[in-house]
Design a protein around this motif. Structure first.
Motif, short mmCIF file in Angstrom:
data_model
loop_
_atom_site.label_atom_id
_atom_site.label_comp_id
_atom_site.label_asym_id
_atom_site.label_seq_id
_atom_site.Cartn_x
_atom_site.Cartn_y
_atom_site.Cartn_z
N LEU A 53 0.83 -1.21 0.00
CA LEU A 53 0.00 0.00 0.00
C LEU A 53 0.87 1.25 0.00
O LEU A 53 0.60 2.21 -0.74
CB LEU A 53 -0.94 0.00 1.21
CG LEU A 53 -2.03 -1.07 1.22
CD1 LEU A 53 -2.86 -0.96 2.50
CD2 LEU A 53 -2.94 -0.95 0.00
N ALA A 54 1.87 1.28 0.84
CA ALA A 54 2.73 2.46 0.95
C ALA A 54 3.40 2.77 -0.39
O ALA A 54 3.56 3.94 -0.74
CB ALA A 54 3.78 2.25 2.03
N ARG A 55 3.78 1.73 -1.12
CA ARG A 55 4.43 1.95 -2.41
C ARG A 55 3.49 2.61 -3.41
O ARG A 55 3.93 3.23 -4.38
CB ARG A 55 4.98 0.64 -2.97
CG ARG A 55 6.15 0.07 -2.17
CD ARG A 55 7.00 -0.86 -3.01
NE ARG A 55 6.21 -1.94 -3.59
CZ ARG A 55 6.03 -3.12 -3.02
NH1 ARG A 55 6.56 -3.37 -1.84
NH2 ARG A 55 5.33 -4.06 -3.62
N GLN A 56 2.17 2.47 -3.19
CA GLN A 56 1.18 3.12 -4.05
C GLN A 56 0.70 4.45 -3.45
O GLN A 56 -0.25 5.05 -3.94
CB GLN A 56 -0.02 2.20 -4.22
CG GLN A 56 0.29 0.85 -4.84
CD GLN A 56 -0.92 -0.07 -4.83
OE1 GLN A 56 -1.95 0.24 -5.44
NE2 GLN A 56 -0.82 -1.18 -4.12
N LYS A 74 -6.92 6.30 2.58
CA LYS A 74 -6.55 7.48 1.81
C LYS A 74 -5.81 7.07 0.56
O LYS A 74 -4.89 6.23 0.61
CB LYS A 74 -5.67 8.43 2.64
CG LYS A 74 -6.39 9.06 3.83
CD LYS A 74 -5.50 10.08 4.52
CE LYS A 74 -6.19 10.70 5.73
NZ LYS A 74 -5.38 11.77 6.36
N GLY A 75 -6.20 7.68 -0.57
CA GLY A 75 -5.54 7.40 -1.83
C GLY A 75 -4.35 8.30 -2.06
O GLY A 75 -4.04 9.18 -1.24
N SER A 113 -4.63 -5.05 -4.41
CA SER A 113 -3.35 -5.77 -4.35
C SER A 113 -3.11 -6.45 -3.01
O SER A 113 -2.08 -7.11 -2.83
CB SER A 113 -2.20 -4.79 -4.62
OG SER A 113 -2.12 -3.81 -3.59
N VAL A 114 -4.03 -6.29 -2.06
CA VAL A 114 -3.80 -6.87 -0.73
C VAL A 114 -5.00 -7.70 -0.29
O VAL A 114 -6.13 -7.46 -0.70
CB VAL A 114 -3.53 -5.76 0.33
CG1 VAL A 114 -2.34 -4.93 -0.06
CG2 VAL A 114 -4.75 -4.89 0.54
N GLY A 115 -4.72 -8.68 0.55
CA GLY A 115 -5.77 -9.46 1.19
C GLY A 115 -5.82 -9.12 2.65
O GLY A 115 -4.79 -8.76 3.25
N THR A 194 3.32 12.89 4.64
CA THR A 194 2.23 12.61 5.57
C THR A 194 2.79 11.86 6.78
O THR A 194 3.91 11.33 6.76
CB THR A 194 1.15 11.75 4.90
OG1 THR A 194 1.74 10.47 4.55
CG2 THR A 194 0.60 12.42 3.65
N LYS A 195 1.97 11.79 7.83
CA LYS A 195 2.37 10.99 8.98
C LYS A 195 2.57 9.53 8.55
O LYS A 195 3.47 8.84 9.04
CB LYS A 195 1.32 11.08 10.09
CG LYS A 195 1.22 12.44 10.76
CD LYS A 195 0.17 12.41 11.87
CE LYS A 195 0.06 13.75 12.60
NZ LYS A 195 -0.51 14.80 11.75
N ALA A 196 1.71 9.07 7.64
CA ALA A 196 1.83 7.70 7.16
C ALA A 196 3.17 7.48 6.47
O ALA A 196 3.85 6.48 6.73
CB ALA A 196 0.68 7.38 6.20
N ALA A 197 3.57 8.41 5.62
CA ALA A 197 4.84 8.25 4.91
C ALA A 197 6.01 8.20 5.88
O ALA A 197 6.94 7.39 5.74
CB ALA A 197 5.02 9.39 3.91
#
Length: 528
Positions: A53-56, A74-75, A113-115, A194-197
């Motif tokens: 997810l982070a890579r996208q 978040k996209g 892309s994820v389960g 972002t905080k996520a990044a």
């Protein structure tokens, strides 16, 4: 349980010092804002072990506020640039994920892309948040003052302190205007991540890696104005994404990529110069030159140490030179160069952390959001802003190629300075080709750009040698004293590099012939 609500999130983050938060919360710019409300937030971010997810540029979290839990997806930032990104959020009964609540096709596509069985907690943010809401001037802005930290399951911790401005109503430019006003109260810095990044980087080992420019997606229907906005936004993102790496100073590629971003930005502004009011253009280019002037010395010394001096030492070692004083002189030369590089890096850091840099970032962001170039009289040129960009792209690529060919006429007899001017012309052509390549057949464009890059790099060695000569002459301009044997070593380095330039001549002539006869990829060129 209700499905996730889809919103467009538009926010601007500003890094602050913890000691400045009290003053910022009561800043004059917030005089008309609502009373402060403080709460504790704890958010757990999820991803696959390989961070798919982070890579996208996608983030998925569950946030706890008191007894309530909210799940948020978040996209990535929108392709047109700016501050916007898609967001889906919904209440959940507890800390567990429930991906079935994301029912919209766009949301489901981000999770394809994820389960759910692959997802695991990657890090947690624990934040003390104080909110004030400013309603006025046609905009409603939620101002959040965040202080806390990011924690990983492995025990890594990263402190957080920032001001987050989120647009609830109105135009995005209002965020930049407010940020500029807040910066008058205390030092602030635009936080592009972002905080996520930042959390994903911490989970991956805390390494802030250098970032190359992302590809620009344009379609033939995009207007000149739309292309201007996307291209300049791309350059701005490229610049800011390399700030953290450059500030740490551990990887020289960070400063290099910031310089590349500035050169790309300046080249983009030059391409669209006829459509930008003169006073705006002059200010933008002036700030680019100012920042480049502070980053340039750091990069020059990096190149000298790694690409020029190190090969000389290695070459001497391969030839089994046993002269100890010579190596002692090279050691002294390297030590002096490292001292100058360290000082140059400090100058670069001070520029990046300066109020002037923050103002530049904010004003450039506001200019993009507000489409500031429209503030000009209607004319034949300004009217072209609303026309499809494909015709202009053809014209600009043709013009850039003609200038490069003219600069390289009689290549074999050109002086070092003339070849430097050719390299600049090739670089401008290459940047233009990269900016517009998505408008054309990709394979042909890629081949042409690769040929340009190879020729530009070969000519770049000539420029590096000229720069090295200048650096060696100025090595002790700061008043320091030369070490024993250093001057002899400097002469050896210059001689060694000069021999390399002579050896490169045949290759350069081949590169010029290849460029001159290269098959072109853009429409007008093919028609001709």
């Amino acid at each position: 349980m209700a499905d996730a609500e889809h919103n467009r999130e538009t926010e601007l983050k500003l890094a602050a010092r913890p000691e400045d938060l009290p003053a910022l919360r009561s800043a004059p710019a917030l005089g008309a804002a609502s009373r402060a409300a403080t709460s504790a937030l704890e958010s757990v971010y999820y991803d696959t072990p390989d961070q798919r997810l982070a890579r996208q540029l996608v983030s998925l979290r569950v946030r706890r506020k008191g007894k309530r839990f909210v799940q948020t997806l978040k996209g990535p930032p929108f392709a047109e640039g700016g501050l916007g990104r898609a967001e889906w959020e919904c209440p959940v009964p507890g800390p567990a994920l429930d991906l079935s609540l994301f029912t919209e096709p766009d949301a489901r596509a981000l999770l394809d892309s994820v389960g759910v069985d692959e997802l695991q907690p990657m890090f947690t943010t624990a934040i003390q948040r104080t909110i004030r809401v400013l309603d006025g001037g046609g905009a409603v802005i939620e101002v959040a003052f965040d202080k806390g930290e990011i924690r990983t399951p492995a025990g890594a911790v990263l402190p957080l302190c920032e001001v987050e401005l989120e647009l609830k109503q109105g135009e995005s430019k209002a965020l930049f205007d407010l940020a500029l006003d807040l910066a008058k109260t205390a030092p602030l810095r635009v936080e592009s991540r972002t905080k996520a990044a930042r959390g994903f980087a911490l989970a991956a080992g805390g390494v802030d890696e250098p970032v190359k420019a992302a590809k620009i997606a344009l379609s033939p229907e995009v207007t000149v104005e739309g292309a201007l906005c996307r291209i300049v936004s791309n350059c701005l993102i490229h610049l800011t994404e390399n700030e953290a790496c450059s500030l740490k100073g551990e990887d020289p590629e960070g400063i290099h990529q910031m310089r590349v971003a500035l050169r790309r930005l300046r080249s983009a502004l030059a391409l669209f110069r006829p459509y930008v009011p003169a006073e705006q253009y002059d200010w933008l280019v002036g700030e680019v030159k100012w920042l480049g002037g502070h980053l340039g010395p750091a990069r020059d010394w990096d190149v000298f140490l790694t690409d020029l001096l190190a090969p000389v030492r290695q070459g001497l070692e391969r030839t089994n030179v046993q002269e100890a004083p010579l190596f002692s002189g090279i050691d002294a030369l390297e030590a002096a160069a490292r001292a100058r590089r360290d000082a140059a890096y400090q100058g670069a850091r001070e520029a990046i952390l300066s109020p002037r840099y923050t103002e530049f970032m904010l004003r450039l962001g506001a200019w993009l959001e507000d489409q500031g170039w429209r503030a000009q009289p209607v004319s034949e040129e300004s009217a072209r802003l609303l026309q499809p960009v494909i015709t202009l792209a053809d014209e600009l690529l043709t013009k850039r190629r003609k200038r490069a060919r003219k600069a390289g006429q009689g290549f074999a007899e050109l002086s070092v300075e003339d070849r430097h001017q050719l390299r600049i012309a090739l670089k401008k052509l290459r940047y233009a080709a990269e900016f517009f390549r998505s408008l054309y057949e990709d394979k042909a464009a890629r081949r042409y750009i690769q040929r340009l890059a190879a020729f530009q790099d070969a000519l770049g060695h000539l420029n590096d040698v000229a720069t090295a000569t200048r650096l060696l002459h100025d090595l002790h301009a700061d008043g320091s004293r030369a070490g024993t044997g250093e001057r002899r070593a400097a002469g050896l380095v210059i001689g060694w590099l000069a021999r390399g330039v002579a050896d490169l001549e045949a290759h350069l002539n081949e590169q010029w012939d290849g460029f001159h006869g290269a098959k072109l990829f853009w429409s007008r060129a093919r028609a001709e």
